[in-house]
Scaffold this active site. Sequence first.
Site, PDB file in Angstrom:
ATOM      1  CG  ASP A 127      -1.907  -1.067   1.300  1.00 49.76           C
ATOM      2  OD1 ASP A 127      -2.981  -0.881   0.716  1.00 49.76           O
ATOM      3  OD2 ASP A 127      -1.646  -2.113   1.937  1.00 49.76           O
ATOM      4  NE  ARG A 171      -6.479   5.011   3.053  1.00 46.94           N
ATOM      5  CZ  ARG A 171      -6.937   3.783   3.286  1.00 46.94           C
ATOM      6  NH1 ARG A 171      -7.708   3.547   4.340  1.00 46.94           N
ATOM      7  NH2 ARG A 171      -6.651   2.806   2.458  1.00 46.94           N
ATOM      8  CE  LYS A 188      -6.011   1.449  -1.174  1.00 41.40           C
ATOM      9  NZ  LYS A 188      -4.935   0.784  -0.420  1.00 41.40           N
ATOM     10  CG  HIS A 189     -11.254   0.425  -0.339  1.00 40.42           C
ATOM     11  ND1 HIS A 189     -10.776   1.680  -0.075  1.00 40.42           N
ATOM     12  CD2 HIS A 189     -10.381  -0.444   0.239  1.00 40.42           C
ATOM     13  CE1 HIS A 189      -9.659   1.593   0.652  1.00 40.42           C
ATOM     14  NE2 HIS A 189      -9.393   0.311   0.851  1.00 40.42           N
ATOM     15  CG  HIS A 196      -9.092  -2.097   8.935  1.00 36.67           C
ATOM     16  ND1 HIS A 196      -9.335  -1.109   8.024  1.00 36.67           N
ATOM     17  CD2 HIS A 196      -7.971  -2.731   8.518  1.00 36.67           C
ATOM     18  CE1 HIS A 196      -8.393  -1.127   7.093  1.00 36.67           C
ATOM     19  NE2 HIS A 196      -7.566  -2.105   7.360  1.00 36.67           N
ATOM     20  CG  ASP A 212      -9.461  -4.401   2.252  1.00 31.51           C
ATOM     21  OD1 ASP A 212      -8.289  -4.714   2.552  1.00 31.51           O
ATOM     22  OD2 ASP A 212      -9.932  -3.273   2.447  1.00 31.51           O
TER      23      ASP A 212
END
Length: 377
Positions: free
Chosen positions: A109, A181, A211-212, A224, A294
Amino acid sequence: MKILPSLFISIALFQAINIQARDNYSDDSLRHMAAKMLMVGFKGDSITPDNPVNGYLTDLGVGGIILFDVDLTGDRTLGSRNITTAPRLTRLTTDLKKLANGRVLIAADQEGGRVQRLKPRYGYSPIPSARAIGEIDNPDTTAFYGRLMAEELAAAGVNVNLAPELDIHRDSCPVIGELDRAYSADPEKVAYHAGITVDCLHDKNILAAVKHFPGHGSAMSDSHYGLTDVTSTWSPLELIPFKKLIDAGQADMIMTAHIFNRQLDPEMPATLSHHVLTDILRDSLGFDGIILSDDMYMQGIIDNYKIEDAVVDAINAGADMLIMGNNISTGFEPDRPARIAGIIVEAVKNGRIDPNRLVESNRRIDAAIDRVNGIKR
């Protein structure tokens, strides 16, 4: 009532074809195809004789390796996993490719900003966040940092960048917006700057895993750590950056989001949804590259599904590669890649997965490996 016999004949014929296809493959060939669909992580910045990555590449034959700089299953300090210094990383990736005879995707990443595995402290250049790039909004600036990123990834031996982000920016999103991001709240601007970055990666034979999908930027929580529901916040506008890069032939790989969205599928999260991955991404948007999950052990999946079911559902949904980073709260398990490959093989043998799904995914993975090796088909 007259249509029932023909219906039964069709079902029986389909089952017979499926059994015949399954019987065309030995257990070893099924295991090889299943393993190629895994992108796995390991510990260490060098390959010692007892490192399980030896077996992942030589015996099992995984198709991908994912690298980290922080071991989240250990002491969580910088430089505690695979990436410690620039020279050691280049040596590590060289050794990984030797073990795999060059037939492996090596991913990291490297988005820039807060998500940057190749950090300045290890000898690499600082890369601004996507948000900063988007705010500058200058194609020359985007290209400058895109070239710098690509040059350093190539020198490090990384041939897949798990970036750029195609998510839209929202300040309230804890895992995207708050970490800067995403390039912009404007999907057109996201596609524009991401496209420039992808072109820079391609110039160095590096694949981009954007992504995503189908958009994580509107999420109010982090997958997560648990199930993330975007039903009330997601907009179809979030598909625009994906559509634009697909149409431009710039999307090599697309990473899925472990998000739940009743607007798209009332039962399954995106990673496990046939409607999202096949009906929308494959059929409606026309994507024929690698669909990459992912990490399958993120809490958004593992807290809600048995891994045996999640793996089968993801493959049946249309996923070609599954990330098993072995670097998450569920801990490091050296035998995890072999166990997951075994789950896939068993699912094929008992009829839960059509073996043609493995063949199809292996075709895409082999084509991607050829590309990073400069082999034209």
